[in-house]
Design an enzyme around this catalytic site. Sequence first.
Site, PDB file in Angstrom:
ATOM      1  N   TYR A   1     -31.560  45.477  48.472  1.00 17.21           N
ATOM      2  CA  TYR A   1     -32.347  45.355  47.245  1.00 17.21           C
ATOM      3  C   TYR A   1     -31.580  44.503  46.238  1.00 17.21           C
ATOM      4  CZ  TYR A   1     -34.423  46.299  42.737  1.00 17.21           C
ATOM      5  OH  TYR A   1     -34.991  46.143  41.487  1.00 17.21           O
TER       6      TYR A   1
ATOM      7  N   ASN B   1     -29.231  47.971  38.956  1.00 17.93           N
ATOM      8  CA  ASN B   1     -29.586  47.205  37.760  1.00 17.93           C
ATOM      9  C   ASN B   1     -30.171  48.047  36.639  1.00 17.93           C
ATOM     10  OD1 ASN B   1     -31.790  47.534  39.609  1.00 17.93           O
ATOM     11  ND2 ASN B   1     -32.979  46.082  38.422  1.00 17.93           N
ATOM     12  N   TYR B   2     -30.334  49.343  36.840  1.00 14.84           N
ATOM     13  CA  TYR B   2     -31.045  50.176  35.857  1.00 14.84           C
ATOM     14  C   TYR B   2     -30.247  51.442  35.588  1.00 14.84           C
ATOM     15  CZ  TYR B   2     -35.037  52.729  33.806  1.00 14.84           C
ATOM     16  OH  TYR B   2     -35.890  53.427  32.980  1.00 14.84           O
TER      17      TYR B   2
ATOM     18  N   ASN C   1     -23.932  34.933  51.285  1.00 14.87           N
ATOM     19  CA  ASN C   1     -24.335  35.802  52.395  1.00 14.87           C
ATOM     20  C   ASN C   1     -24.233  37.259  51.972  1.00 14.87           C
ATOM     21  OD1 ASN C   1     -24.802  35.790  55.585  1.00 14.87           O
ATOM     22  ND2 ASN C   1     -23.481  37.511  55.046  1.00 14.87           N
TER      23      ASN C   1
ATOM     24  N   LYS D   1     -36.595  41.538  43.203  1.00 15.15           N
ATOM     25  CA  LYS D   1     -37.398  41.592  41.991  1.00 15.15           C
ATOM     26  C   LYS D   1     -36.725  40.764  40.905  1.00 15.15           C
ATOM     27  CE  LYS D   1     -36.970  44.316  38.746  1.00 15.15           C
ATOM     28  NZ  LYS D   1     -36.456  44.278  37.319  1.00 15.15           N
TER      29      LYS D   1
ATOM     30  N   HIS E   1     -31.015  41.914  55.925  1.00 12.60           N
ATOM     31  CA  HIS E   1     -31.703  43.168  56.177  1.00 12.60           C
ATOM     32  C   HIS E   1     -31.273  44.296  55.246  1.00 12.60           C
ATOM     33  CE1 HIS E   1     -28.806  42.544  59.782  1.00 12.60           C
ATOM     34  NE2 HIS E   1     -28.109  42.860  58.732  1.00 12.60           N
TER      35      HIS E   1
ATOM     36  N   ALA F   1     -16.775  45.462  52.555  1.00 14.69           N
ATOM     37  CA  ALA F   1     -17.842  46.395  52.911  1.00 14.69           C
ATOM     38  C   ALA F   1     -17.562  47.783  52.359  1.00 14.69           C
ATOM     39  CB  ALA F   1     -17.984  46.454  54.430  1.00 14.69           C
TER      40      ALA F   1
ATOM     41  N   ARG G   1     -41.149  40.095  44.493  1.00 15.80           N
ATOM     42  CA  ARG G   1     -42.044  40.382  43.375  1.00 15.80           C
ATOM     43  C   ARG G   1     -41.372  40.040  42.054  1.00 15.80           C
ATOM     44  NH1 ARG G   1     -40.771  45.526  41.056  1.00 15.80           N
ATOM     45  NH2 ARG G   1     -39.155  46.634  42.233  1.00 15.80           N
TER      46      ARG G   1
ATOM     47  N   ARG H   1     -12.911  51.325  47.441  1.00 14.05           N
ATOM     48  CA  ARG H   1     -13.307  52.402  48.342  1.00 14.05           C
ATOM     49  C   ARG H   1     -12.080  53.258  48.639  1.00 14.05           C
ATOM     50  NH1 ARG H   1     -14.269  48.185  53.352  1.00 14.05           N
ATOM     51  NH2 ARG H   1     -12.105  47.956  53.972  1.00 14.05           N
TER      52      ARG H   1
END
Length: 229
Positions: free
Chosen positions: A139, A159-160, A150, A124, A136, A196, A106, A213
């Site tokens: 976002y 992003n917000y 990849n 988006k 999979h 990861a 979108r 991490r």
Amino acid sequence: MDCTDQMLERKESWVLKNEKLLKQGVYVMDINNTYIDEDCTIGEGSTIYPNVWIEKGTVIGKNVTILPNSFLSNATIEDNVTIDSSKIVDSIVGVDSVVGPMSHLRGHTHIKGNARIGNFVEMKNTNFGLGSKCAHLTYLGDSDVGEKVNFGCGVVTVNYDGKNKFRTVVGDGAFVGSNVNLIAPVTIGKNALLAAGSTINKDVEDGAMGIARPFQENKPEKGNQYKNK
């Protein structure tokens, strides 16, 4: 004219559109349960499965397959693309790409071509480069992604900040590991690797590895004690 009459009239226009497409070399598998607006165009050799909705001037190229439960609005789908049970609005999908199942593109997203957008991926306002893959549960918002990048499972662009939205840039050939958070604004260099589980809030230079991490600690017998308490 009441609502029932309006729906019957629209249903008739969809059937007429589907019949017209059949004559133009488009395989509409079920003309009574496929909903394509008159202002949409579909190229020869394409296949449209039942329970698909195509509206608002959507343009679909040749040899495209739109599988059931897909919704396209003001979308451009180039040649040889497969769309599987996905929603595409105000966006472009380039040649030889596969989208879905259950993807959502979108906000002027542009998939450049030969891309793989897998299940439960949302994009988006994102530019996604040639040959890049996002398989999979990811976002990508307000992002510019290079070629042959990849993304592992569970990647999120943060992003917000509650007031403003910021962009994420990922260079060609980068590898983003599973469960990585990219806190924008941030730039990931070409051929960089993000380990990861990392939360990345600083730029990563070309060819570098970004890792953020805590270290793992194993406590002997604590697992058995917890399960047996």
